[in-house]
Design a protein around this motif. Structure first.
Motif, PDB file in Angstrom:
ATOM      1  N   ALA A 348       8.454   1.640  34.041  1.00  0.00           N
ATOM      2  CA  ALA A 348       8.632   0.457  34.888  1.00  0.00           C
ATOM      3  C   ALA A 348       7.330  -0.323  35.001  1.00  0.00           C
ATOM      4  O   ALA A 348       6.238   0.244  34.895  1.00  0.00           O
ATOM      5  N   THR A 349       7.495  -1.631  35.176  1.00  0.00           N
ATOM      6  CA  THR A 349       6.390  -2.461  35.648  1.00  0.00           C
ATOM      7  C   THR A 349       6.909  -3.068  36.953  1.00  0.00           C
ATOM      8  O   THR A 349       8.037  -2.758  37.366  1.00  0.00           O
ATOM      9  N   THR A 350       6.138  -3.946  37.571  1.00  0.00           N
ATOM     10  CA  THR A 350       6.664  -4.569  38.790  1.00  0.00           C
ATOM     11  C   THR A 350       7.736  -5.601  38.450  1.00  0.00           C
ATOM     12  O   THR A 350       8.437  -6.098  39.325  1.00  0.00           O
ATOM     13  N   GLU A 351       7.886  -5.923  37.147  1.00  0.00           N
ATOM     14  CA  GLU A 351       8.826  -6.965  36.708  1.00  0.00           C
ATOM     15  C   GLU A 351      10.135  -6.421  36.157  1.00  0.00           C
ATOM     16  O   GLU A 351      11.177  -7.065  36.279  1.00  0.00           O
ATOM     17  N   ALA A 352      10.077  -5.250  35.473  1.00  0.00           N
ATOM     18  CA  ALA A 352      11.259  -4.770  34.748  1.00  0.00           C
ATOM     19  C   ALA A 352      11.131  -3.280  34.484  1.00  0.00           C
ATOM     20  O   ALA A 352      10.066  -2.685  34.686  1.00  0.00           O
ATOM     21  N   VAL A 353      12.249  -2.684  34.039  1.00  0.00           N
ATOM     22  CA  VAL A 353      12.233  -1.247  33.743  1.00  0.00           C
ATOM     23  C   VAL A 353      12.984  -0.985  32.439  1.00  0.00           C
ATOM     24  O   VAL A 353      13.982  -1.639  32.147  1.00  0.00           O
ATOM     25  N   THR A 354      12.461  -0.031  31.652  1.00  0.00           N
ATOM     26  CA  THR A 354      13.057   0.301  30.355  1.00  0.00           C
ATOM     27  C   THR A 354      13.443   1.771  30.348  1.00  0.00           C
ATOM     28  O   THR A 354      12.589   2.629  30.627  1.00  0.00           O
ATOM     29  N   ALA A 355      14.707   2.051  30.024  1.00  0.00           N
ATOM     30  CA  ALA A 355      15.138   3.449  29.874  1.00  0.00           C
ATOM     31  C   ALA A 355      14.608   3.946  28.531  1.00  0.00           C
ATOM     32  O   ALA A 355      14.731   3.260  27.521  1.00  0.00           O
ATOM     33  N   LEU A 356      14.014   5.134  28.550  1.00  0.00           N
ATOM     34  CA  LEU A 356      13.402   5.661  27.320  1.00  0.00           C
ATOM     35  C   LEU A 356      14.444   6.333  26.428  1.00  0.00           C
ATOM     36  O   LEU A 356      15.513   6.736  26.887  1.00  0.00           O
ATOM     37  N   GLU A 357      14.128   6.464  25.161  1.00  0.00           N
ATOM     38  CA  GLU A 357      14.934   7.268  24.234  1.00  0.00           C
ATOM     39  C   GLU A 357      14.753   8.733  24.621  1.00  0.00           C
ATOM     40  O   GLU A 357      13.649   9.128  25.007  1.00  0.00           O
ATOM     41  N   GLY A 358      15.823   9.531  24.465  1.00  0.00           N
ATOM     42  CA  GLY A 358      15.674  10.976  24.686  1.00  0.00           C
ATOM     43  C   GLY A 358      15.935  11.352  26.127  1.00  0.00           C
ATOM     44  O   GLY A 358      15.035  11.825  26.820  1.00  0.00           O
ATOM     45  N   GLN A 359      17.183  11.138  26.573  1.00  0.00           N
ATOM     46  CA  GLN A 359      17.508  11.425  27.977  1.00  0.00           C
ATOM     47  C   GLN A 359      18.047  12.838  28.196  1.00  0.00           C
ATOM     48  O   GLN A 359      18.319  13.219  29.326  1.00  0.00           O
ATOM     49  N   GLU A 360      18.206  13.628  27.122  1.00  0.00           N
ATOM     50  CA  GLU A 360      18.761  14.976  27.293  1.00  0.00           C
ATOM     51  C   GLU A 360      17.845  15.818  28.189  1.00  0.00           C
ATOM     52  O   GLU A 360      16.642  15.595  28.225  1.00  0.00           O
ATOM     53  N   SER A 361      18.453  16.813  28.845  1.00  0.00           N
ATOM     54  CA  SER A 361      17.691  17.518  29.879  1.00  0.00           C
ATOM     55  C   SER A 361      16.666  18.503  29.311  1.00  0.00           C
ATOM     56  O   SER A 361      15.869  19.057  30.067  1.00  0.00           O
ATOM     57  N   PHE A 362      16.683  18.712  27.990  1.00  0.00           N
ATOM     58  CA  PHE A 362      15.636  19.602  27.438  1.00  0.00           C
ATOM     59  C   PHE A 362      14.433  18.803  26.940  1.00  0.00           C
ATOM     60  O   PHE A 362      13.427  19.374  26.530  1.00  0.00           O
ATOM     61  N   VAL A 363      14.542  17.441  26.981  1.00  0.00           N
ATOM     62  CA  VAL A 363      13.520  16.604  26.349  1.00  0.00           C
ATOM     63  C   VAL A 363      12.414  16.195  27.335  1.00  0.00           C
ATOM     64  O   VAL A 363      12.652  15.459  28.282  1.00  0.00           O
ATOM     65  N   LEU A 364      11.229  16.700  27.055  1.00  0.00           N
ATOM     66  CA  LEU A 364      10.069  16.282  27.859  1.00  0.00           C
ATOM     67  C   LEU A 364       9.274  15.176  27.171  1.00  0.00           C
ATOM     68  O   LEU A 364       8.408  14.551  27.779  1.00  0.00           O
ATOM     69  N   ARG A 365       9.562  14.969  25.883  1.00  0.00           N
ATOM     70  CA  ARG A 365       8.794  13.969  25.132  1.00  0.00           C
ATOM     71  C   ARG A 365       8.863  12.600  25.818  1.00  0.00           C
ATOM     72  O   ARG A 365       7.858  11.877  25.889  1.00  0.00           O
ATOM     73  N   SER A 366      10.045  12.251  26.308  1.00  0.00           N
ATOM     74  CA  SER A 366      10.189  10.975  27.012  1.00  0.00           C
ATOM     75  C   SER A 366       9.551  11.044  28.406  1.00  0.00           C
ATOM     76  O   SER A 366       8.921  10.093  28.869  1.00  0.00           O
ATOM     77  N   PHE A 367       9.702  12.216  29.050  1.00  0.00           N
ATOM     78  CA  PHE A 367       9.117  12.357  30.391  1.00  0.00           C
ATOM     79  C   PHE A 367       7.597  12.210  30.337  1.00  0.00           C
ATOM     80  O   PHE A 367       6.950  11.754  31.289  1.00  0.00           O
TER      81      PHE A 367
END
Ligand SMILES: Nc1nc2c(c(=O)[nH]1)N[C@H]1C(S)=C(S)[C@@H](COP(=O)(O)OP(=O)(O)OC[C@H]3O[C@@H](n4cnc5c(N)ncnc54)[C@H](O)[C@@H]3O)O[C@H]1N2
Ligand code: MOO
Length: 398
Positions: A348-367
């Motif tokens: 997120a920025t103060t202007e907008a938010v982007t959902a990252l690739e890799g939403q599966e619950s085992f994926v920390l790469r996006s986190f």
């Protein structure tokens, strides 16, 4: 299975503020005051100049270019009070005592120094100009900071200025973490077939430390009912908050639930309508609170931010416990199915938010890149680019 909102409410209603402790001011930032702090001082303690310039009787400057003889100097730190006679001026420096009798300070830039004295370019100087009154900021016996105030660096500075050396604050919880999982191996060891490196304890320790939690004890246990039970029996008597990772689902070797039941932990909830983190559990035994975090690492961290962090904040006296939320336009399309609300790793920025690739619950790469979580209720299965979504800002969002 309960809703996200019900789970959050249960976190709030089942958490109690911990006892208070005395801390030195230097170690109190990030804590919440348990008692009012009173002022024993006036600030400023003496009439103080806010400018480098010349102290005058303001009535002496009725016409432009008045010249007054310079009869002395008051510098910051002087321990000699000075007295100003009518028709004269004394040089004062910023932060220095204003001589008794003087009613204003004219800044240096509005004067000219001659051998015979100081010429003032200004006339009609208002009374009190550039003079800070005694107690203008605070007077003795006033409450400087009320109980329940969160101490920031600004608070520490203010209290230091008042000669406060120690404060009563609510203590932060003693936290025990129980890591379960026979497949886990410590970083640094060789990785055999079927094993993964144990990462959740490092992650939880990091996020706890970032919140100022100092006492963190990590224990490991095999996927065995007796060992899990014994470990939890001990931990629930020692810590204010016990976190477990893994072993909370329905697998043959998931023993956390049975162990908690065996040692008499009262369940407050088990299973939340959310992805990730469905098998989240909250329980209570005496004064200890127990949160069983789902093992999938992204689920562990989402549940920490959304539920455990608020519980910890409530324990140490904060009322603003949840992550701050902003409604922001999303920069990408996103859709999902099913009955569970979703938490998406996002930037997120103060202007907008982007959902990252890799939403599966085992994926920390996006986190690893995220500074926010998007909360999407299950009533909203599709969001299009530009639509407003609720973004929860992680503590290091900036
Ligand atoms: N039949 C069902 N199976 C599963 C369900 C279900 O409803 N029915 N729920 C799934 C969901 S959703 C989740 S979340 C997981 C949670 O299960 P557990 O809490 O029992 O977690 P584990 O099985 O022990 O581990 C899951 C996964 O995470 C890895 N893990 C665990 N701890 C760590 C750690 N400290 N460091 C690194 N990685 C860790 C573990 O190796 C597993 O891969 O259950 C689903 N199954
Ligand atoms: O609840 Mo789980 O975290 O979706 O894999």
């Amino acid at each position: 299975m309960i809703s996200v909102q019900e789970a959050k409410q249960l976190i709030q209603t089942s958490t109690q503020v911990l006892s208070k402790e005395k801390r030195t001011l230097a170690d109190a930032v990030g804590y919440v005051l348990a008692e009012d702090v009173g002022s024993t001082l006036a600030l400023p303690p003496f009439r103080q100049s806010s400018m480098d310039g010349y102290a005058v009787f303001h009535e002496d400057l009725t016409t432009p270019d008045t010249e007054l003889p310079l009869v002395g100097e008051s510098r910051a730190g002087t321990d000699t009070p000075l007295l100003l006679a009518r028709g004269t001026t004394i040089r004062v420096l910023t932060g220095a005592p204003v001589p008794e009798g003087a009613t204003a300070v004219v800044m240096k830039e509005k004067t000219e120094q001659r051998e015979s004295g100081i010429v003032f370019n200004t006339a009609q100087v208002p009374e009190g100009l550039n003079v800070r009154a005694i107690g203008q900021q605070i007077r003795p016996h006033e409450v400087a900071m009320p109980a329940n105030t969160y101490l920031t660096p600004g608070s520490v500075g203010f209290l230091a200025a008042l000669n406060v050396e120690e404060v009563w604050v609510f203590r932060k919880p003693l936290v025990g973490i129980l890591v379960t999982g026979d497949e886990l191996v410590q970083p640094g060891m060789p990785l055999r077939f079927g094993q993964v490196y144990e990462s959740s304890s490092a992650m939880l320790e990091a996020v706890l430390k970032a919140e100022g939690v100092e006492s963190i004890t990590i224990q490991y246990v095999a996927d065995e009912e007796a060992a899990t039970t014994e470990a939890l029996r001990g931990m629930t008597t020692k810590y204010d908050l016990v976190l477990t990772t893994g072993g909370v689902s329905v697998g043959t070797y998931d023993f956390v639930g049975t162990a908690l039941e065996k040692i008499g932990v009262d369940s407050i909830f088990y299973k939340v309508k959310q992805r990730p983190g469905k098998p989240l559990y909250l329980g209570r035994k005496d004064t200890a609170r127990i949160v069983a975090l789902p093992g999938n690492p992204a689920a562990t961290l989402v549940c920490f931010y959304e539920y455990v962090l608020p519980a910890i904040r409530l324990m140490y006296g904060r009322t603003d416990c949840f992550l701050p939320a902003l409604r922001l336009p999303i920069t990408n399309d996103y859709s999902f199915s099913g009955e569970r609300d979703e938490f998406l790793k996002a930037i997120a920025t103060t202007e907008a938010v982007t959902a990252l690739e890799g939403q599966e619950s085992f994926v920390l790469r996006s986190f690893a890149l995220a500074n926010a979580l998007i909360y999407l209720p299950s009533s909203r299965h599709t969001v299009a680019k530009g639509e407003l979504v609720e973004a929860h800002l992680l503590p290091f969002f900036c």
